[in-house]
Design an enzyme around this catalytic site. Sequence first.
Site, PDB file in Angstrom:
ATOM      1  N   THR A 128       0.895  -1.100   0.168  1.00  0.00           N
ATOM      2  CA  THR A 128      -0.073   0.008  -0.089  1.00  0.00           C
ATOM      3  C   THR A 128       0.799   1.302  -0.038  1.00  0.00           C
ATOM      4  OG1 THR A 128      -1.458  -1.128   1.246  1.00  0.00           O
ATOM      5  CG2 THR A 128      -1.845   1.454   1.215  1.00  0.00           C
ATOM      6  N   GLU A 158      -3.966  -4.464  -3.194  1.00  0.00           N
ATOM      7  CA  GLU A 158      -4.469  -5.815  -2.729  1.00  0.00           C
ATOM      8  C   GLU A 158      -5.896  -5.170  -1.724  1.00  0.00           C
ATOM      9  OE1 GLU A 158      -4.451  -6.435   0.702  1.00  0.00           O
ATOM     10  OE2 GLU A 158      -2.970  -4.946   1.219  1.00  0.00           O
ATOM     11  N   ARG A 161      -8.476  -8.847   3.635  1.00  0.00           N
ATOM     12  CA  ARG A 161      -8.466  -8.697   4.843  1.00  0.00           C
ATOM     13  C   ARG A 161      -7.979  -9.842   5.748  1.00  0.00           C
ATOM     14  NH1 ARG A 161     -14.903  -9.686   4.455  1.00  0.00           N
ATOM     15  NH2 ARG A 161     -13.926 -11.035   2.913  1.00  0.00           N
ATOM     16  N   GLU A 162      -7.269  -9.473   6.687  1.00  0.00           N
ATOM     17  CA  GLU A 162      -6.594 -10.503   7.501  1.00  0.00           C
ATOM     18  C   GLU A 162      -7.566 -11.437   7.868  1.00  0.00           C
ATOM     19  OE1 GLU A 162      -3.690  -9.040  10.565  1.00  0.00           O
ATOM     20  OE2 GLU A 162      -2.990  -7.591   8.876  1.00  0.00           O
ATOM     21  N   LYS A 228      -6.751   2.141  -3.614  1.00  0.00           N
ATOM     22  CA  LYS A 228      -6.705   1.494  -2.402  1.00  0.00           C
ATOM     23  C   LYS A 228      -6.775   2.494  -1.163  1.00  0.00           C
ATOM     24  CE  LYS A 228      -4.698  -1.094   0.477  1.00  0.00           C
ATOM     25  NZ  LYS A 228      -4.683  -2.531   0.904  1.00  0.00           N
ATOM     26  N   PHE A 273     -19.598  -3.205   7.427  1.00  0.00           N
ATOM     27  CA  PHE A 273     -18.791  -2.155   8.226  1.00  0.00           C
ATOM     28  C   PHE A 273     -19.566  -1.153   8.917  1.00  0.00           C
ATOM     29  CE2 PHE A 273     -13.983  -2.847   7.397  1.00  0.00           C
ATOM     30  CZ  PHE A 273     -14.456  -4.079   6.642  1.00  0.00           C
ATOM     31  N   ALA A 276     -20.823  -1.161  15.091  1.00  0.00           N
ATOM     32  CA  ALA A 276     -20.388  -0.097  16.203  1.00  0.00           C
ATOM     33  C   ALA A 276     -19.517  -0.879  17.174  1.00  0.00           C
ATOM     34  CB  ALA A 276     -21.517   0.715  16.904  1.00  0.00           C
ATOM     35  N   CYS A 284      -3.729  -1.949   8.862  1.00  0.00           N
ATOM     36  CA  CYS A 284      -3.836  -0.988   7.767  1.00  0.00           C
ATOM     37  C   CYS A 284      -4.779   0.479   7.690  1.00  0.00           C
ATOM     38  CB  CYS A 284      -4.758  -2.012   6.772  1.00  0.00           C
ATOM     39  SG  CYS A 284      -3.959  -3.606   6.366  1.00  0.00           S
TER      40      CYS A 284
HETATM   41  C1  UGA Z   1      -8.445  -4.064   5.613  1.00  0.00           C
HETATM   42  C2  UGA Z   1      -9.508  -3.899   4.360  1.00  0.00           C
HETATM   43  O1  UGA Z   1     -10.667  -4.407   4.703  1.00  0.00           O
HETATM   44  C3  UGA Z   1      -8.783  -4.830   3.042  1.00  0.00           C
HETATM   45  O2  UGA Z   1      -9.831  -4.527   2.197  1.00  0.00           O
HETATM   46  C4  UGA Z   1      -7.482  -4.254   2.604  1.00  0.00           C
HETATM   47  O3  UGA Z   1      -6.988  -4.869   1.717  1.00  0.00           O
HETATM   48  C5  UGA Z   1      -6.641  -4.328   4.330  1.00  0.00           C
HETATM   49  O4  UGA Z   1      -7.406  -3.463   5.127  1.00  0.00           O
HETATM   50  C6  UGA Z   1      -5.195  -3.864   3.791  1.00  0.00           C
HETATM   51  O5  UGA Z   1      -5.099  -2.367   3.643  1.00  0.00           O
HETATM   52  O6  UGA Z   1      -4.119  -4.426   3.418  1.00  0.00           O
HETATM   53  P1  UGA Z   1      -7.933  -5.638   7.490  1.00  0.00           P
HETATM   54  O7  UGA Z   1      -7.183  -4.384   8.344  1.00  0.00           O
HETATM   55  O8  UGA Z   1      -7.529  -6.948   7.668  1.00  0.00           O
HETATM   56  O9  UGA Z   1      -8.550  -5.175   6.226  1.00  0.00           O
HETATM   57  O10 UGA Z   1      -9.328  -5.794   8.628  1.00  0.00           O
HETATM   58  P2  UGA Z   1     -10.902  -5.093   8.394  1.00  0.00           P
HETATM   59  O11 UGA Z   1     -11.562  -6.422   8.266  1.00  0.00           O
HETATM   60  O12 UGA Z   1     -11.023  -4.287   7.253  1.00  0.00           O
HETATM   61  O13 UGA Z   1     -11.176  -4.595   9.778  1.00  0.00           O
HETATM   62  C7  UGA Z   1     -10.305  -3.371  10.167  1.00  0.00           C
HETATM   63  C8  UGA Z   1     -10.751  -2.912  11.528  1.00  0.00           C
HETATM   64  O14 UGA Z   1     -12.113  -2.443  11.434  1.00  0.00           O
HETATM   65  C9  UGA Z   1     -10.794  -4.066  12.665  1.00  0.00           C
HETATM   66  O15 UGA Z   1     -10.113  -3.583  13.900  1.00  0.00           O
HETATM   67  C10 UGA Z   1     -12.122  -4.348  12.851  1.00  0.00           C
HETATM   68  O16 UGA Z   1     -12.779  -4.790  13.930  1.00  0.00           O
HETATM   69  C11 UGA Z   1     -12.951  -2.977  12.593  1.00  0.00           C
HETATM   70  N1  UGA Z   1     -14.119  -2.937  11.951  1.00  0.00           N
HETATM   71  C12 UGA Z   1     -14.669  -3.359  11.015  1.00  0.00           C
HETATM   72  C13 UGA Z   1     -15.192  -2.443  12.873  1.00  0.00           C
HETATM   73  O17 UGA Z   1     -14.978  -1.688  13.954  1.00  0.00           O
HETATM   74  N2  UGA Z   1     -16.583  -2.279  12.484  1.00  0.00           N
HETATM   75  C14 UGA Z   1     -16.964  -2.896  11.296  1.00  0.00           C
HETATM   76  O18 UGA Z   1     -18.190  -2.727  11.114  1.00  0.00           O
HETATM   77  C15 UGA Z   1     -16.036  -3.404  10.554  1.00  0.00           C
END
Ligand code: UGA
Length: 453
Positions: A128, A158, A161-162, A228, A273, A276, A284
Amino acid sequence: MVHQVESKHIGIIGTGYVGLVTGACFAEVGHKVICQDCDERKISILKSGGMPIYEPHLEDLVKKNVGEGSLSFTSELKELISSSEIIFICVGTPPLENGEADLSAVENVTRHIAEESTAYKLIVEKSTVPVQTGIWIKRTLNIYKSTNAHFDVASNPEFLREGSAVEDFLHPDRIVIGVENENTERILHDLYVPILSQSFPCPIHRDCSFHREVPLVVTDINSAELIKHVSNSFLATKISFINAVADICERAEADVTKVAYGVGLDHRIGKDFLNAGIGFGGFCFPKDLQAFIRIAEKLGYDFALLKEVEKINESRMDLILNKLKDYLWIIKGKTIGILGLSFKPNTDDIRFAPSLKIIERLQNEGAILKAYDPKAIDKARGVIPDIVYCNDPFEVAKDSEALLLLTEWEEFRNLDFEKIKTCVRRRLVVDGRNMLDKQKMQELGFEYVGIGR
Ligand code: UGA
């Protein structure tokens, strides 16, 4: 239908989440992949059949493809450069103190590629990076290249999501490529054909239900780079938006989970997403948001909206602490049990996890902390030493005056709270992810504290 794949020789520089998943998945769909990392410890773990990270399905894929000879590892950049025509840069771009992305690793490998290539290479940036990094990569390649080498540069961000990275790679919503010419577009298209047409046997689900063709979005390099940062910033905005709504729900005696459901059914908004809770963390969103704010600043735009998104996210830490104080009055000397440390479920990653900040705040208040996480304890031990790590949620619950749920692991949803209730000193649960059934918890005799409900 299974297409015959024209196998390419691909080099992946960097074996973090992105590099390792990319390498293993490209090998799985029929290419020959070599992955390099300057961290010799990581490479020796991988060579000996181990895994430096936990990511569902990844270990199986790595083992299988190493066994079949389509995936290999090296710590020598030279070896990777000489054996690959297409090279993906997947090195880390951590935040600098001012929030900008540190691109020194990208520059460093680019210089090496330039100096050691003796023939054509396509260099694809997957890390990124801020918009216009591709221009710098191209410039650097041209400055340091040997006379025989020539290069194309492309951006291929990319969206993994982890916790579901393998699935996201193999069954993506879209593939984005930023290119300068048709030749590069053709090479990248061919590389992704099995995924675009979904014509490989899915290694995850025997009866895979993902059948639709995947859109290939072809743009110029700057636009691909922006896609991205804009995607991550928009998703982070959704989260902070619903968290702000959660605060209003609390004041108005409404339930944010119901509000989010009603709002999210509008397909223009979407239900994802909108959970809350204690806010977003991980390696990321926080860093990409900051980097995007800095890039905008450099380009002469004050992205005040995104600054507010950050501010709302930061405020979640106060929210949790205040909720605990409302119930416990004094935190000092009280035992608080933490359920979940990783920044989200299905990963052992604790980088920028909200749990770390909350734990620090509680420690400053003098709380006695115990914690359990299904996967992240080993990583947490190195970062937070002064806390009792437990083998299961019941050990955490023993004598706790409050249980604080910080990661929505499935294991916690199905927890035997009948048993938990016999271990705790006080039946108080603060659900930082709104994952438990409020009514059920109350029926069991717990004081249930959610976010915005
Ligand atoms: C995120 C993006 O979703 C990916 O598409 C991207 O490729 C990646 O970053 C990256 O840049 O490499 P990731 O960080 O693995 O992926 O996780 P997410 O599932 O996006 O969650 C991020 C954070 O948001 C987590 O702490 C999660 O708990 C929080 N979250 C997510 C919320 O608090 N509420 C939600 O409704 C969704």
